[in-house]
Design a protein around this motif. Structure first.
Motif, PDB file in Angstrom:
ATOM      1  N   GLN A  29     -14.948 -15.986 -13.615  1.00  0.00           N
ATOM      2  CA  GLN A  29     -14.787 -16.721 -12.363  1.00  0.00           C
ATOM      3  C   GLN A  29     -14.275 -18.132 -12.628  1.00  0.00           C
ATOM      4  O   GLN A  29     -13.395 -18.631 -11.920  1.00  0.00           O
ATOM      5  N   GLU A  59     -10.610 -17.990 -13.880  1.00  0.00           N
ATOM      6  CA  GLU A  59      -9.730 -17.657 -12.757  1.00  0.00           C
ATOM      7  C   GLU A  59      -9.506 -18.868 -11.865  1.00  0.00           C
ATOM      8  O   GLU A  59      -8.393 -19.124 -11.400  1.00  0.00           O
ATOM      9  N   ALA A  60     -10.557 -19.663 -11.645  1.00  0.00           N
ATOM     10  CA  ALA A  60     -10.430 -20.875 -10.839  1.00  0.00           C
ATOM     11  C   ALA A  60      -9.540 -21.899 -11.534  1.00  0.00           C
ATOM     12  O   ALA A  60      -8.697 -22.552 -10.901  1.00  0.00           O
ATOM     13  N   ALA A  61      -9.708 -22.052 -12.848  1.00  0.00           N
ATOM     14  CA  ALA A  61      -8.876 -22.997 -13.600  1.00  0.00           C
ATOM     15  C   ALA A  61      -7.406 -22.590 -13.543  1.00  0.00           C
ATOM     16  O   ALA A  61      -6.522 -23.435 -13.388  1.00  0.00           O
ATOM     17  N   ALA A  74      -5.983 -20.861 -11.169  1.00  0.00           N
ATOM     18  CA  ALA A  74      -5.523 -21.113  -9.804  1.00  0.00           C
ATOM     19  C   ALA A  74      -5.200 -22.587  -9.595  1.00  0.00           C
ATOM     20  O   ALA A  74      -4.338 -22.940  -8.778  1.00  0.00           O
ATOM     21  N   GLY A  75      -5.873 -23.459 -10.368  1.00  0.00           N
ATOM     22  CA  GLY A  75      -5.633 -24.893 -10.256  1.00  0.00           C
ATOM     23  C   GLY A  75      -4.485 -25.402 -11.102  1.00  0.00           C
ATOM     24  O   GLY A  75      -4.207 -26.603 -11.111  1.00  0.00           O
ATOM     25  N   CYS A 104      -3.936 -24.514 -14.591  1.00  0.00           N
ATOM     26  CA  CYS A 104      -4.102 -24.393 -16.045  1.00  0.00           C
ATOM     27  C   CYS A 104      -3.205 -23.278 -16.569  1.00  0.00           C
ATOM     28  O   CYS A 104      -3.184 -22.183 -16.012  1.00  0.00           O
ATOM     29  N   ALA A 122      -1.568 -14.594 -14.295  1.00  0.00           N
ATOM     30  CA  ALA A 122      -1.258 -15.940 -13.802  1.00  0.00           C
ATOM     31  C   ALA A 122      -0.069 -16.574 -14.514  1.00  0.00           C
ATOM     32  O   ALA A 122       0.285 -17.719 -14.222  1.00  0.00           O
ATOM     33  N   GLU A 173     -11.370 -25.253  -9.646  1.00  0.00           N
ATOM     34  CA  GLU A 173      -9.960 -25.172  -9.253  1.00  0.00           C
ATOM     35  C   GLU A 173      -9.417 -26.546  -8.877  1.00  0.00           C
ATOM     36  O   GLU A 173      -8.321 -26.935  -9.303  1.00  0.00           O
ATOM     37  N   ALA A 174     -10.183 -27.295  -8.095  1.00  0.00           N
ATOM     38  CA  ALA A 174      -9.748 -28.631  -7.685  1.00  0.00           C
ATOM     39  C   ALA A 174      -9.647 -29.565  -8.886  1.00  0.00           C
ATOM     40  O   ALA A 174      -8.713 -30.373  -8.981  1.00  0.00           O
ATOM     41  N   ALA A 207      -9.012 -28.698 -12.034  1.00  0.00           N
ATOM     42  CA  ALA A 207      -7.826 -28.308 -12.797  1.00  0.00           C
ATOM     43  C   ALA A 207      -6.561 -28.820 -12.118  1.00  0.00           C
ATOM     44  O   ALA A 207      -5.632 -29.291 -12.794  1.00  0.00           O
ATOM     45  N   ARG A 208      -6.531 -28.759 -10.813  1.00  0.00           N
ATOM     46  CA  ARG A 208      -5.353 -29.224 -10.088  1.00  0.00           C
ATOM     47  C   ARG A 208      -5.175 -30.730 -10.269  1.00  0.00           C
ATOM     48  O   ARG A 208      -4.044 -31.231 -10.381  1.00  0.00           O
TER      49      ARG A 208
END
Length: 203
Positions: free
Chosen positions: A14, A17-19, A21-22, A24, A53, A187-188, A190-191
């Protein structure tokens, strides 16, 4: 860089996957346990996530695991195997990273041995690598001049507050563990790290 304390069990996938999406695009799987079968399963699942990704999976300090799951590459510490042998086994296109601590001579030798990138640090106090020798920011500038065609990775205690100093000094990539995977919103976070690089490249 994953961390077994920050991303235990299913949370590992999880969090990665969030990283991704941000923004990475390189994930380093770091697990020092001796459970080889679990590590192989986790690495394979992470590889699938990365490929979906358009990202790359690097295995930390375990060439055999990288070869077993056909990861995109391996990262070796100074005591984790011969980079030249790793390059021979991985082939010419795989990613091979080498930790060089605070030493430009080690970085030069790593490049001779086939490293795709060299990593320096720790640059700041680090919970992941507390025993690592501190490295000065000037090392990145020296390495950029000495190794103009080799990507430089900065390691150690990197946060949003100090990341810009490493980028300005010449780091091409930041290896982030606690500041990313310990965040409430991965995610935020990483973004935001991705945005730092975009802002620097546009100046």
């Amino acid at each position: 860089m994953t961390d077994t304390l920050l991303t235990p069990g299913a949370h590992l996938f999880q969090a990665v996957e969030a990283a991704l999406a941000g923004g990475c695009r390189w994930v380093q799987y770091r697990d020092k346990s001796g459970d080889h079968e679990r590590r192989a399963r986790e690495a394979q699942q992470l590889l699938d996530l990365c490929e979906q990704a358009g990202a790359r999976l690097i295995i930390n300090d375990d060439l055999a695991l990288a070869l077993r799951v056909e990861a995109h590459g391996v990262h070796l510490g100074q005591g984790d195997g011969d980079p030249a042998e790793a390059r021979r086994l991985l082939g010419p296109t795989a990613i091979l990273g080498v930790t060089c601590h605070d030493s430009l001579p080690l970085a030069r030798q790593a490049v001779v041995n086939g490293a795709s990138y060299v990593a320096f640090g720790r640059f700041f106090p680090s919970r992941t690598k507390p025993e690592a020798s501190p490295a000065p920011l000037s090392l990145l500038r020296e390495a950029r001049a000495a190794l103009p065609n080799t990507p430089l990775v900065a390691i150690g205690g990197i946060t949003l507050d100090n990341a810009h100093t490493l980028i300005a000094a010449g780091a091409d990539t930041l290896a982030v563990s606690h500041s990313l995977f310990g965040a409430d919103a991965i995610e935020a976070r990483a973004r935001t790290f991705t945005t730092l690089f975009n802002q620097h490249s546009s100046t």
